[in-house]
Every structure is written in structure tokens, then in C-alpha cells.
Enzyme design. Structure first.
Site, PDB file in Angstrom:
ATOM      1  CG  HIS A   1      29.193  90.920  79.664  1.00 50.88           C
ATOM      2  ND1 HIS A   1      28.019  90.589  79.033  1.00 50.88           N
ATOM      3  CD2 HIS A   1      28.959  92.083  80.312  1.00 50.88           C
ATOM      4  CE1 HIS A   1      27.109  91.521  79.290  1.00 50.88           C
ATOM      5  NE2 HIS A   1      27.659  92.433  80.058  1.00 50.88           N
TER       6      HIS A   1
ATOM      7  CE1 TYR B   1      31.155  86.651  71.271  1.00 58.14           C
ATOM      8  CE2 TYR B   1      32.016  87.627  73.290  1.00 58.14           C
ATOM      9  CZ  TYR B   1      31.077  87.606  72.272  1.00 58.14           C
ATOM     10  OH  TYR B   1      30.065  88.548  72.251  1.00 58.14           O
TER      11      TYR B   1
ATOM     12  N   PRO C   1      28.965  90.451  61.825  1.00 58.86           N
ATOM     13  CG  PRO C   1      26.928  91.539  62.211  1.00 58.86           C
ATOM     14  CD  PRO C   1      27.757  90.932  61.123  1.00 58.86           C
TER      15      PRO C   1
HETATM   16  C1  PHB Z   1      26.041  94.771  69.963  1.00 61.99           C
HETATM   17  O1  PHB Z   1      25.718  95.640  69.152  1.00 61.99           O
HETATM   18  O2  PHB Z   1      25.868  94.935  71.179  1.00 61.99           O
HETATM   19  C2  PHB Z   1      26.611  93.496  69.481  1.00 61.99           C
HETATM   20  C3  PHB Z   1      26.713  93.234  68.116  1.00 61.99           C
HETATM   21  C4  PHB Z   1      27.253  92.028  67.694  1.00 61.99           C
HETATM   22  C5  PHB Z   1      27.703  91.100  68.618  1.00 61.99           C
HETATM   23  C6  PHB Z   1      27.620  91.370  69.961  1.00 61.99           C
HETATM   24  C7  PHB Z   1      27.086  92.572  70.395  1.00 61.99           C
HETATM   25  O3  PHB Z   1      28.201  89.916  68.206  1.00 61.99           O
END
Ligand code: PHB
Length: 389
Positions: free
Chosen positions: A72, A384, A292
């Protein structure tokens, strides 16, 4: 029984460390409280930084990830009915890889089985002894028998609730914690993702995230109350709420379907210092937790593994303890930056129960600055895609 390194915890950080050490001929044993199937049933985030990709290549476990993962080059941020794009590739020269943490763990188990490496499952009452001396050992019970493994070092990769961190005496351990007044309700569904890129949404009804695993497997999250239970949310209620938090043109494109998994996770920021006590080293969630929002959990565990692996390699191959002596300092320097990013990105995107009108304006101003300022976008993108090790 004797080995060079006892690794407590058969999640991705313990398995990755084990695989890297085995490739260098450094003997180790992995202890896991649950079964392989249980570990592989846990669904976690799915965005991998380049540092983790490098480690997987070095451990010879990158093949499937390279074939089936998706690079990505950017992500979308949704706010006030529209979206804007952060172009990671143009801003930093790097991308991220979308590939589930569960798949990373599966690849690591397959590799260790192929190599005949030892994992002891369903171990109980694990205790670490004499970590502050020269001859540590780990005792535990497995299938009704008490066992002991003598070793040179112990790697504590046993997560937030594991025994490793608790083994460091309170007189030397300092913990920093922030809890957030909401959780994330996540679902997995066999539907095509709503967009090619991840969408992080700030809305008046709370945060939402559109993520994915592959062309026909989507992962979506919405901010929810801490008191909510997954059973409180029917699939229909979830989809309806998700749509209300997305810009109209995105909501219109959303393909819904039955969920195949639904769970709620609380959000927490946590750091334990130091990450080393004598011959015990903490890695990953055993030492730190991030909310997360920036997908930094596994990636930050991977940077710990990088520092510890290189420290142990330097010790065994060159007889030099510099790398293990500086492990805690090096790992923590990077951990705190990942903590800052995850905390900042969370505060940018969620609705907080005690947010004042002023706080809301600050959030909007911050989002507007990010939307329109290249330097702000670059700072976001560098974090990121992952700060260098
Ligand atoms: C995911 O579970 O795909 C996921 C979780 C948290 C994020 C990005 C992706 O910040």
C-alpha cells in the site's frame, strides 16, 4: 534440559526471534501457554512496516507474504463528508504491506515445524529464576509434569499479561500507562474491501476504520463504548453504524455481508522501563502496548526483536555484550516514538466523552493542517511506514 535462549511466548515476536536465532545456530526453546490453533485463532492488525519485512526475509519466512500480501503506497483520511490522501510513497519513498498478523504467525509456525524446531505448548506456572545472576533457569508444568530448562538468557515475549514483566522487581520497574474511554468493535467479512486503500475516518459519531486482508476479505472497525459487548451488535447494526461514520460516496460503495468474526478490544498506551533485567529481556506487548490506530503493535514488537536478535548475535558470534547491554535503551528510544505516534493519531480521530467545543475545534484544525500541509503529511507518513531501526 539446557538451551542458550528460552523464549517465553509463541506469538509472532517469540517465533520471529526464535527463527532468526536458529538461522544463526543459536539454540532456543519456545514455551507457549496455549495451543498452536488457539494462537492462530486470534485476529490482529494487518499492516507491516518495511523493518518487519526485512526481518522476515532474514528469517526466511517472507515467501508467502511476498506473494499474497498487498503493498500500500498510501492511505485515506475521512473527515466532514470528504476524504484526503496521504501518499506514503511520494512523501517517504516507502510503502507498507497489508498482510494479517495471523498469517505472519502461521508462516512462522510452518517454518519452525519444517525445521524441526521445538515448541512446548500448554505450559503452565512458568517461573523465571535467577535472571539477575549468571545461571538463569525457567521452570514450568506441562501435561502434569514439572520441568526445568537452564539457559544463558530468557526472552520475555509473553504479552501484556505474561509472567516476564512481573519478574522484574518493582524496585527497578517503572510503568507508564494511559487508558482510553472507548474500545474498537471489529468485524471480518467475506466481502470486497470498500476501497483499494485503508480509510481512517473521524466522524461526529466516532472513529471508523476500513481495512482489508484480501480482494474478498474485509476488516472494519468502529469506536464503541467500553461497556459494549460483541453480542450487543447485530451485523445489521454494525453496518448501519459504519455507514453513518463514512463519507456518503464511500458508504454507497460499501458491500456488506455476514460477519465471520466480531470482537471488541479496549485501547491502551503502556510502557515498562527498563526492558532488561539481568539476563531477562522483554519484547513486544510484555513491555509496551499501543492503541491500534497506527497499526504499530506488531511492528514495535518487531523492532524489539531486531535489537535483541542483533545483541544476542553479537554476544555469541563476537563475544561482545555491547548490544545486549544497550538493548533496553535502544528499544525504548524507538518504542516511545511509536507510542507518541499511536497516541497522536488516536487523539486525532476519536470522539472523547469529555471533549469540549474547544477540543473539537482543535481536532478539526489539526485535521485541516494535515490535509493541507506537506510537512505535516510527511511527519505522519514517516511514522506510519515506520521510523528507521
Ligand atoms: C487491521 O486490522 O487491518 C488494521 C488494524 C489497525 C490499523 C490498521 C489496520 O491501524
Amino acid at each position: 534440559m539446557r538451551t542458550q535462549v528460552v523464549i517465553i511466548g509463541g506469538g509472532p515476536s517469540g517465533l520471529l526471534l526464535s527463527q532468526l536465532l536458529l538461522r544463526r545456530g543459536i539454540d532456543n526453546v519456545v514455551l507457549e501457554r496455549k495451543t498452536r490453533d488457539y494462537v492462530l485463532s486470534r485476529i490482529r492488525a494487518g499492516v507491516l512496516e518495511r523493518g518487519l519485512l526485512e526481518l522476515m526475509r532474514e528469517a526466511w519466512v517472507a515467501g508467502r507474504m511476498e506473494r499474497e500480501g498487498f503493498a500500500h503506497d498510501g492511505a485515506l483520511i475521512a473527515h466532514e463528508g470528504g476524504t484526503f490522501h496521504i501518499d506514503f510513497k511520494a512523501l517517504t519513498g516507502h510503502s507498507v504491506m497489508v498482510y494479517g498478523q495471523t498469517e505472519v504467525t502461521r508462516d512462522l509456525y510452518d517454518a519452525r515445524e519444517a525445521a524441526g524446531a521445538e515448541t512446548l505448548f500448554e505450559v503452565e506456572q512458568v517461573e523465571i529464576h535467577d535472571a539477575d545472576g549468571d545461571a538463569p533457569y525457567v521452570s514450568f508444568r506441562q501435561h502434569g509434569e514439572t520441568r526445568r530448562i537452564d539457559c544463558d538468557f530468557v526472552a520475555g515475549c509473553d504479552g501484556f499479561h505474561g509472567v516476564s514483566r512481573q519478574t522484574i522487581p518493582l524496585s527497578v520497574r517503572r510503568e507508564y500507562e494511559k487508558t482510553y474511554p472507548f474500545g474498537w468493535l471489529g468485524i471480518l467479512s467475506e466481502t470486497p474491501p470498500v476501497d483499494d486503500e485503508l480509510i481512517y475516518a473521524n466522524s461526529a459519531r466516532g472513529f471508523a476504520l476500513c481495512s482489508m486482508r484480501n480482494a474478498n476479505l474485509s476488516r472494519y472497525y468502529i469506536q464503541c463504548a467500553l461497556s459494549d459487548k460483541p453480542e450487543d451488535w447485530t451485523d445489521a447494526a454494525f453496518w448501519q453504524e459504519l455507514k453513518r461514520r463514512l463519507p456518503g460516496e464511500v458508504a454507497e460503495r460499501l458491500v456488506t455481508g455476514p460477519s465471520i468474526e466480531k470482537s471488541i478490544a479496549p485501547l491502551r498506551s503502556f510502557v515498562c522501563e527498563p526492558m532488561r533485567w539481568g539476563r531477562l529481556f522483554l519484547c513486544g506487548d510484555a513491555a509496551h502496548i499501543v492503541p491500534p490506530t497506527g497499526a504499530k503493535g506488531l511492528n514495535t514488537a518487531a523492532s524489539d526483536v531486531h535489537y535483541l536478535y542483533n545483541g544476542l548475535r553479537q554476544f555469541y558470534e563476537e563475544g561482545d555484550s555491547e548490544g545486549i547491554d544497550r538493548y533496553s535503551e535502544r528499544a525504548l528510544a524507538r518504542v516511545w516514538k511509536a507510542e507518541r505516534f499511536s497516541w497522536w493519531f488516536s487523539s486525532l480521530l476519536h470522539r472523547y466523552p469529555d471533549q469540549s467545543a474547544f477540543d473539537l475545534r482543535m481536532q478539526t484544525a489539526e485535521l485541516e493542517f494535515l490535509r493541507t500541509n506537506r510537512a505535516a503529511q510527511q511527519a505522519m507518513a514517516e511514522n506510519y511506514v515506520g521510523l528507521p531501526y
